[in-house]
Design a protein around this motif. Structure first.
Motif, PDB file in Angstrom:
ATOM      1  N   LYS A   6       0.842  -1.211   0.000  1.00  0.00           N
ATOM      2  CA  LYS A   6       0.000   0.000   0.000  1.00  0.00           C
ATOM      3  C   LYS A   6       0.869   1.251   0.000  1.00  0.00           C
ATOM      4  O   LYS A   6       0.560   2.229  -0.685  1.00  0.00           O
ATOM      5  N   ALA A   7       1.945   1.228   0.773  1.00  0.00           N
ATOM      6  CA  ALA A   7       2.853   2.380   0.816  1.00  0.00           C
ATOM      7  C   ALA A   7       3.492   2.622  -0.549  1.00  0.00           C
ATOM      8  O   ALA A   7       3.593   3.762  -1.005  1.00  0.00           O
ATOM      9  N   MET A   8       3.903   1.555  -1.204  1.00  0.00           N
ATOM     10  CA  MET A   8       4.489   1.674  -2.537  1.00  0.00           C
ATOM     11  C   MET A   8       3.465   2.209  -3.536  1.00  0.00           C
ATOM     12  O   MET A   8       3.769   3.093  -4.347  1.00  0.00           O
ATOM     13  N   ASP A   9       2.249   1.706  -3.463  1.00  0.00           N
ATOM     14  CA  ASP A   9       1.172   2.151  -4.339  1.00  0.00           C
ATOM     15  C   ASP A   9       0.887   3.637  -4.112  1.00  0.00           C
ATOM     16  O   ASP A   9       0.726   4.414  -5.064  1.00  0.00           O
ATOM     17  N   THR A  10       0.875   4.045  -2.858  1.00  0.00           N
ATOM     18  CA  THR A  10       0.643   5.451  -2.527  1.00  0.00           C
ATOM     19  C   THR A  10       1.764   6.329  -3.076  1.00  0.00           C
ATOM     20  O   THR A  10       1.508   7.385  -3.658  1.00  0.00           O
ATOM     21  N   LEU A  11       2.991   5.897  -2.923  1.00  0.00           N
ATOM     22  CA  LEU A  11       4.142   6.639  -3.426  1.00  0.00           C
ATOM     23  C   LEU A  11       4.038   6.850  -4.937  1.00  0.00           C
ATOM     24  O   LEU A  11       4.221   7.967  -5.440  1.00  0.00           O
ATOM     25  N   ILE A  12       3.701   5.801  -5.650  1.00  0.00           N
ATOM     26  CA  ILE A  12       3.554   5.884  -7.111  1.00  0.00           C
ATOM     27  C   ILE A  12       2.415   6.831  -7.481  1.00  0.00           C
ATOM     28  O   ILE A  12       2.559   7.699  -8.349  1.00  0.00           O
ATOM     29  N   ASN A  13       1.284   6.690  -6.804  1.00  0.00           N
ATOM     30  CA  ASN A  13       0.123   7.531  -7.117  1.00  0.00           C
ATOM     31  C   ASN A  13       0.355   8.997  -6.798  1.00  0.00           C
ATOM     32  O   ASN A  13      -0.064   9.874  -7.566  1.00  0.00           O
ATOM     33  N   VAL A  14       1.011   9.285  -5.690  1.00  0.00           N
ATOM     34  CA  VAL A  14       1.301  10.680  -5.341  1.00  0.00           C
ATOM     35  C   VAL A  14       2.202  11.303  -6.409  1.00  0.00           C
ATOM     36  O   VAL A  14       1.939  12.401  -6.896  1.00  0.00           O
ATOM     37  N   PHE A  15       3.250  10.600  -6.786  1.00  0.00           N
ATOM     38  CA  PHE A  15       4.164  11.126  -7.806  1.00  0.00           C
ATOM     39  C   PHE A  15       3.402  11.447  -9.088  1.00  0.00           C
ATOM     40  O   PHE A  15       3.506  12.549  -9.631  1.00  0.00           O
ATOM     41  N   HIS A  16       2.612  10.490  -9.578  1.00  0.00           N
ATOM     42  CA  HIS A  16       1.937  10.687 -10.867  1.00  0.00           C
ATOM     43  C   HIS A  16       0.773  11.673 -10.789  1.00  0.00           C
ATOM     44  O   HIS A  16       0.416  12.281 -11.796  1.00  0.00           O
ATOM     45  N   THR A  17       0.225  11.879  -9.603  1.00  0.00           N
ATOM     46  CA  THR A  17      -0.798  12.916  -9.445  1.00  0.00           C
ATOM     47  C   THR A  17      -0.199  14.281  -9.748  1.00  0.00           C
ATOM     48  O   THR A  17      -0.789  15.084 -10.469  1.00  0.00           O
ATOM     49  N   TYR A  18       0.993  14.536  -9.243  1.00  0.00           N
ATOM     50  CA  TYR A  18       1.639  15.831  -9.462  1.00  0.00           C
ATOM     51  C   TYR A  18       2.315  15.906 -10.831  1.00  0.00           C
ATOM     52  O   TYR A  18       2.299  16.957 -11.472  1.00  0.00           O
ATOM     53  N   SER A  19       2.910  14.820 -11.295  1.00  0.00           N
ATOM     54  CA  SER A  19       3.636  14.864 -12.568  1.00  0.00           C
ATOM     55  C   SER A  19       2.703  15.028 -13.765  1.00  0.00           C
ATOM     56  O   SER A  19       3.138  15.449 -14.832  1.00  0.00           O
ATOM     57  N   ALA A  20       1.441  14.733 -13.582  1.00  0.00           N
ATOM     58  CA  ALA A  20       0.482  14.810 -14.691  1.00  0.00           C
ATOM     59  C   ALA A  20      -0.032  16.220 -14.947  1.00  0.00           C
ATOM     60  O   ALA A  20      -0.757  16.448 -15.905  1.00  0.00           O
ATOM     61  N   TRP A  21       0.337  17.194 -14.117  1.00  0.00           N
ATOM     62  CA  TRP A  21      -0.225  18.539 -14.224  1.00  0.00           C
ATOM     63  C   TRP A  21       0.201  19.267 -15.483  1.00  0.00           C
ATOM     64  O   TRP A  21      -0.585  19.966 -16.106  1.00  0.00           O
ATOM     65  N   GLU A  22       1.477  19.160 -15.872  1.00  0.00           N
ATOM     66  CA  GLU A  22       1.944  19.888 -17.052  1.00  0.00           C
ATOM     67  C   GLU A  22       3.171  19.205 -17.637  1.00  0.00           C
ATOM     68  O   GLU A  22       3.853  18.464 -16.961  1.00  0.00           O
ATOM     69  N   GLY A  23       3.443  19.453 -18.887  1.00  0.00           N
ATOM     70  CA  GLY A  23       4.634  18.915 -19.543  1.00  0.00           C
ATOM     71  C   GLY A  23       4.659  17.396 -19.568  1.00  0.00           C
ATOM     72  O   GLY A  23       3.635  16.743 -19.754  1.00  0.00           O
ATOM     73  N   ASP A  24       5.844  16.845 -19.364  1.00  0.00           N
ATOM     74  CA  ASP A  24       6.059  15.397 -19.381  1.00  0.00           C
ATOM     75  C   ASP A  24       5.334  14.778 -18.190  1.00  0.00           C
ATOM     76  O   ASP A  24       5.646  15.082 -17.035  1.00  0.00           O
ATOM     77  N   LYS A  25       4.394  13.889 -18.466  1.00  0.00           N
ATOM     78  CA  LYS A  25       3.590  13.315 -17.385  1.00  0.00           C
ATOM     79  C   LYS A  25       4.353  12.298 -16.530  1.00  0.00           C
ATOM     80  O   LYS A  25       3.829  11.801 -15.552  1.00  0.00           O
ATOM     81  N   HIS A  26       5.603  12.026 -16.903  1.00  0.00           N
ATOM     82  CA  HIS A  26       6.413  11.081 -16.137  1.00  0.00           C
ATOM     83  C   HIS A  26       7.529  11.773 -15.361  1.00  0.00           C
ATOM     84  O   HIS A  26       8.412  11.112 -14.813  1.00  0.00           O
ATOM     85  N   LYS A  27       7.484  13.116 -15.333  1.00  0.00           N
ATOM     86  CA  LYS A  27       8.498  13.875 -14.605  1.00  0.00           C
ATOM     87  C   LYS A  27       7.835  15.049 -13.900  1.00  0.00           C
ATOM     88  O   LYS A  27       6.794  15.542 -14.322  1.00  0.00           O
ATOM     89  N   LEU A  28       8.481  15.506 -12.831  1.00  0.00           N
ATOM     90  CA  LEU A  28       8.027  16.683 -12.104  1.00  0.00           C
ATOM     91  C   LEU A  28       8.837  17.891 -12.559  1.00  0.00           C
ATOM     92  O   LEU A  28      10.068  17.888 -12.444  1.00  0.00           O
ATOM     93  N   CYS A  29       8.155  18.907 -13.072  1.00  0.00           N
ATOM     94  CA  CYS A  29       8.841  20.164 -13.352  1.00  0.00           C
ATOM     95  C   CYS A  29       8.983  20.908 -12.025  1.00  0.00           C
ATOM     96  O   CYS A  29       8.496  20.449 -10.981  1.00  0.00           O
ATOM     97  N   LYS A  30       9.637  22.048 -12.038  1.00  0.00           N
ATOM     98  CA  LYS A  30       9.886  22.798 -10.800  1.00  0.00           C
ATOM     99  C   LYS A  30       8.591  23.121 -10.060  1.00  0.00           C
ATOM    100  O   LYS A  30       8.492  22.939  -8.852  1.00  0.00           O
ATOM    101  N   ARG A  31       7.567  23.586 -10.774  1.00  0.00           N
ATOM    102  CA  ARG A  31       6.308  23.957 -10.122  1.00  0.00           C
ATOM    103  C   ARG A  31       5.627  22.739  -9.514  1.00  0.00           C
ATOM    104  O   ARG A  31       5.114  22.782  -8.395  1.00  0.00           O
ATOM    105  N   GLU A  32       5.619  21.634 -10.238  1.00  0.00           N
ATOM    106  CA  GLU A  32       5.002  20.406  -9.726  1.00  0.00           C
ATOM    107  C   GLU A  32       5.744  19.914  -8.493  1.00  0.00           C
ATOM    108  O   GLU A  32       5.126  19.495  -7.513  1.00  0.00           O
ATOM    109  N   LEU A  33       7.080  19.971  -8.541  1.00  0.00           N
ATOM    110  CA  LEU A  33       7.888  19.546  -7.393  1.00  0.00           C
ATOM    111  C   LEU A  33       7.598  20.424  -6.188  1.00  0.00           C
ATOM    112  O   LEU A  33       7.407  19.923  -5.075  1.00  0.00           O
TER     113      LEU A  33
END
Length: 93
Positions: A6-33
């Motif tokens: 569950k912790a691993m699943d949460t970690l993955i979901n949190v990352f992709h929730t923010y990385s999907a906001w703009e630009g490359d959906k598999h990376k965090l830009c400065k604003r997303e970070l």
């Protein structure tokens, strides 16, 4: 699922929730970070409220120098914080 799964699943979901906001959906830009740090790690990273600290964290995490944080680089941050928290826990026990 186990607690660790569950912790691993949460970690993955949190990352992709923010990385999907703009630009490359598999990376965090400065604003997303910055938003992720403030919303998800605010209690552990009090210093991130300083504008230059987000730049410093991004630079430290960005191993490949592309100006963004991918999942592997993000996991390094979470793992480092987890180790620091465990050290503090062990010292106070």
């Amino acid at each position: 699922m186990s607690k660790l799964e569950k912790a691993m699943d949460t970690l993955i979901n949190v990352f992709h929730t923010y990385s999907a906001w703009e630009g490359d959906k598999h990376k965090l830009c400065k604003r997303e970070l910055k938003d992720l740090l403030q919303n998800e790690l605010g209690e552990y990273l009090e210093e991130q409220k300083d504008a230059t600290s987000v730049d410093r964290i991004l630079k430290e995490l960005d191993e490949n120098g592309d100006g963004e944080v991918d999942f592997q680089e993000f996991v390094i941050l979470v793992a480092s914080l987890t180790v620091a928290c465990n050290t503090t826990f062990c010292e106070s026990s």
